[in-house]
Design an enzyme around this catalytic site. Structure first.
Site, mmCIF file in Angstrom:
data_model
loop_
_atom_site.group_PDB
_atom_site.id
_atom_site.type_symbol
_atom_site.label_atom_id
_atom_site.label_comp_id
_atom_site.label_asym_id
_atom_site.label_seq_id
_atom_site.Cartn_x
_atom_site.Cartn_y
_atom_site.Cartn_z
ATOM 1 N N GLN A 1 23.189 112.110 105.936
ATOM 2 C CA GLN A 1 24.522 111.577 105.586
ATOM 3 C C GLN A 1 25.581 112.684 105.708
ATOM 4 O O GLN A 1 26.711 112.433 106.138
ATOM 5 C CB GLN A 1 24.492 111.032 104.152
ATOM 6 C CG GLN A 1 25.803 110.452 103.672
ATOM 7 C CD GLN A 1 26.146 109.121 104.343
ATOM 8 O OE1 GLN A 1 25.320 108.227 104.375
ATOM 9 N NE2 GLN A 1 27.351 109.007 104.873
ATOM 10 N N ARG B 1 26.540 108.047 111.472
ATOM 11 C CA ARG B 1 25.151 108.235 111.031
ATOM 12 C C ARG B 1 24.222 108.240 112.247
ATOM 13 O O ARG B 1 23.285 109.021 112.332
ATOM 14 C CB ARG B 1 24.708 107.096 110.090
ATOM 15 C CG ARG B 1 25.445 106.983 108.763
ATOM 16 C CD ARG B 1 25.284 108.210 107.890
ATOM 17 N NE ARG B 1 23.901 108.603 107.723
ATOM 18 C CZ ARG B 1 22.997 107.975 106.951
ATOM 19 N NH1 ARG B 1 23.360 106.943 106.234
ATOM 20 N NH2 ARG B 1 21.755 108.413 106.864
ATOM 21 N N ARG C 1 12.289 108.244 103.484
ATOM 22 C CA ARG C 1 13.259 107.960 102.419
ATOM 23 C C ARG C 1 12.480 107.574 101.174
ATOM 24 O O ARG C 1 11.606 106.691 101.227
ATOM 25 C CB ARG C 1 14.206 106.817 102.797
ATOM 26 C CG ARG C 1 14.942 106.242 101.577
ATOM 27 C CD ARG C 1 15.990 105.216 101.902
ATOM 28 N NE ARG C 1 17.166 105.846 102.502
ATOM 29 C CZ ARG C 1 18.367 105.262 102.575
ATOM 30 N NH1 ARG C 1 18.558 104.064 102.078
ATOM 31 N NH2 ARG C 1 19.378 105.879 103.135
ATOM 32 N N CYS D 1 29.556 106.886 101.483
ATOM 33 C CA CYS D 1 28.359 106.763 102.333
ATOM 34 C C CYS D 1 27.974 105.305 102.567
ATOM 35 O O CYS D 1 27.305 104.988 103.543
ATOM 36 C CB CYS D 1 27.201 107.539 101.723
ATOM 37 S SG CYS D 1 26.697 106.936 100.105
ATOM 38 N N HIS E 1 20.736 113.961 100.468
ATOM 39 C CA HIS E 1 20.889 112.990 101.556
ATOM 40 C C HIS E 1 21.461 113.747 102.771
ATOM 41 O O HIS E 1 22.617 113.551 103.167
ATOM 42 C CB HIS E 1 21.842 111.878 101.095
ATOM 43 C CG HIS E 1 21.779 110.634 101.931
ATOM 44 N ND1 HIS E 1 20.936 110.486 103.011
ATOM 45 C CD2 HIS E 1 22.490 109.468 101.852
ATOM 46 C CE1 HIS E 1 21.116 109.289 103.540
ATOM 47 N NE2 HIS E 1 22.051 108.663 102.864
ATOM 48 N N ASP F 1 30.636 107.417 95.533
ATOM 49 C CA ASP F 1 29.366 106.750 95.838
ATOM 50 C C ASP F 1 29.130 105.754 94.700
ATOM 51 O O ASP F 1 29.848 105.783 93.686
ATOM 52 C CB ASP F 1 28.239 107.813 95.894
ATOM 53 C CG ASP F 1 26.913 107.260 96.375
ATOM 54 O OD1 ASP F 1 26.851 106.096 96.813
ATOM 55 O OD2 ASP F 1 25.907 108.001 96.298
HETATM 56 N N1 NVA Z 1 23.454 107.437 95.744
HETATM 57 C C1 NVA Z 1 23.090 106.287 96.547
HETATM 58 C C2 NVA Z 1 23.236 106.580 97.989
HETATM 59 C C3 NVA Z 1 22.967 105.398 98.893
HETATM 60 C C4 NVA Z 1 23.097 105.725 100.349
HETATM 61 C C5 NVA Z 1 21.666 105.886 96.228
HETATM 62 O O1 NVA Z 1 20.799 106.762 96.132
HETATM 63 O O2 NVA Z 1 21.411 104.691 96.046
HETATM 64 N N1 CP Z 2 24.488 105.559 103.511
HETATM 65 C C1 CP Z 2 23.226 105.111 103.586
HETATM 66 O O1 CP Z 2 22.259 105.872 103.517
HETATM 67 O O2 CP Z 2 23.103 103.773 103.730
HETATM 68 P P1 CP Z 2 21.751 102.940 103.702
HETATM 69 O O3 CP Z 2 21.225 102.981 102.300
HETATM 70 O O4 CP Z 2 22.139 101.569 104.152
HETATM 71 O O5 CP Z 2 20.774 103.593 104.642
#
Ligand code: NVA
Ligand code: CP
Length: 347
Positions: free
Chosen positions: A152, A331, A122, A286, A149, A245
């Site tokens: 997800q 997930r 990540r 998400c 993602h 989101d």
């Molecule tokens: N768009 C958000 C998704 C978090 C799971 C981010 O990148 O922070």
């Molecule tokens: N939806 C998601 O990716 O959550 P986290 O950032 O907690 O992993």
């Protein structure tokens, strides 16, 4: 790690899609058939988990989980899924490794390939996870980048399928920042699986033109469609799934909050939006979500800008139409399917 050559073989007398050795970097790399196969496998693994049936045939293997951004769901999902499959895990947090600071991505991939059977990553740009995969000798799984993602998406698709009994023909509307990881990925998911995707937001937040074009071509072949609109009434009317989101994603600067709230406040998911969608509509997110002031950032931003909720109201978040916690649980089951399939799990 691998070239994307779909293969089929037979395991336990059942015809299987063979994804062993494949990376999972973005849905664009997978056919609709392969995505549905992963959903079917996730549903099977979920059922086994509920029945207490062990699925630990990957015993003796180990995976490494690299998180250059924070996480609750993705990290826990990878850890629990790996343990359920019999594997060990090593977690590298945003500050606890040499990656990118003292060691290149290529060298990191080489080192980790010698110790682990799979690598989750990540982080920031999609090109980083793609580079990691190019240099890795074991499968690499994208746990979120700025652009995509994909794990997800499997959870979202499984949740939608569980609720509606199908994916084809489902109308999904995304409100908010549609040009980031979640919005982009939902558009690809819909385009691949014959769903109707609408990005309903200010034009400044529409997904990037090249990706839209690619998805329009995929949608034309799958029977889906792509719509971009600034009109909330038209964009949400009749939607089966209303998604959003956070308005400011991880890695974006705090200074951007004022502009985002101004640009996106008209695209909040609230009761009016859900009523306009209709009684069949479900709400998905998400997570994490700013639906109240019970978080540090939520409280700070709320105080500074005089608001109590952001991308979704607490009323919608907590309503019967909200599938967010089922989505979060999924997930784990879907990430388990990705690891099982790409590491050659057998029944
Ligand atoms: N768009 C958000 C998704 C978090 C799971 C981010 O990148 O922070
Ligand atoms: N939806 C998601 O990716 O959550 P986290 O950032 O907690 O992993």
């Amino acid at each position: 790690m691998s070239g994307a050559i779909p293969r089929r073989n037979r395991i336990c007398g059942k015809e299987e899609m063979d994804l062993k050795g494949r990376d999972f970097l973005k849905l664009l790399d997978f056919s609709a058939e392969e995505i549905v196969y992963l959903l079917d496998l996730a549903a099977e693994l979920k059922e086994k988990k509920k029945q207490g049936v062990l699925v630990d045939s990957l015993k003796g293997k180990n995976v490494v989980l690299i998180f250059e951004k924070t996480s609750t769901r993705t990290r826990c999902a990878f850890e629990v899924a790996a343990h359920d499959l019999g594997m060990g895990t090593t977690y590298l947090d945003p500050s606890g490794s040499q990656i990118g600071k003292k060691e290149s991505i290529a060298d990191t991939a080489e080192v980790l390939s010698g110790m682990f059977e799979g690598i989750e990553y990540r982080g920031y740009g999609q090109e980083i996870v793609e580079e990691l995969a190019r240099h890795s000798r074991v499968p690499v799984w994208n746990g979120l980048t700025n652009e995509f993602h994909p794990t997800q998406m499997l959870a979202d698709a499984l949740t939608i399928r569980e609720h509606f009994g199908r994916l084809e023909g489902i109308r999904l509307t995304y409100l908010g920042d549609a040009r980031y990881n979640t919005g982009n990925s939902l558009m690809v998911l819909c385009a691949k699986l014959g769903m109707h995707f609408t990005a309903c937001t200010s034009a400044k937040y529409f997904p990037e033109g090249e990706l839209v074009k690619q998805c329009e071509e995929l949608a034309a072949a799958s029977g889906g469609s792509i719509t971009l609109t600034e009109d909330v009434d038209a964009g949400t009317r009749g939607a089966d799934v209303v998604c959003t989101d956070v308005w400011v994603s991880m890695g974006e600067p705090d200074e951007i909050w004022a502009e985002r709230i101004e640009d996106l406040k008209g695209y909040q998911v609230n009761k009016r939006v859900m009523e306009n969608a209709g009684p069949q509509a479900v709400f998905m997110h998400c997570l994490p979500a700013f639906h109240d002031l019970k978080t540090k950032i939520g409280a700070e931003v709320g105080k500074k800008f005089g608001i109590t909720e952001m991308e979704v109201t607490d009323e919608v978040f907590a309503s019967e139409q909200s599938l967010v916690f089922q989505e979060a649980e999924n997930r784990m089951h879907t990430i388990k399917a990705v690891m099982a399939a790409t590491l050659g799990w057998s029944r």
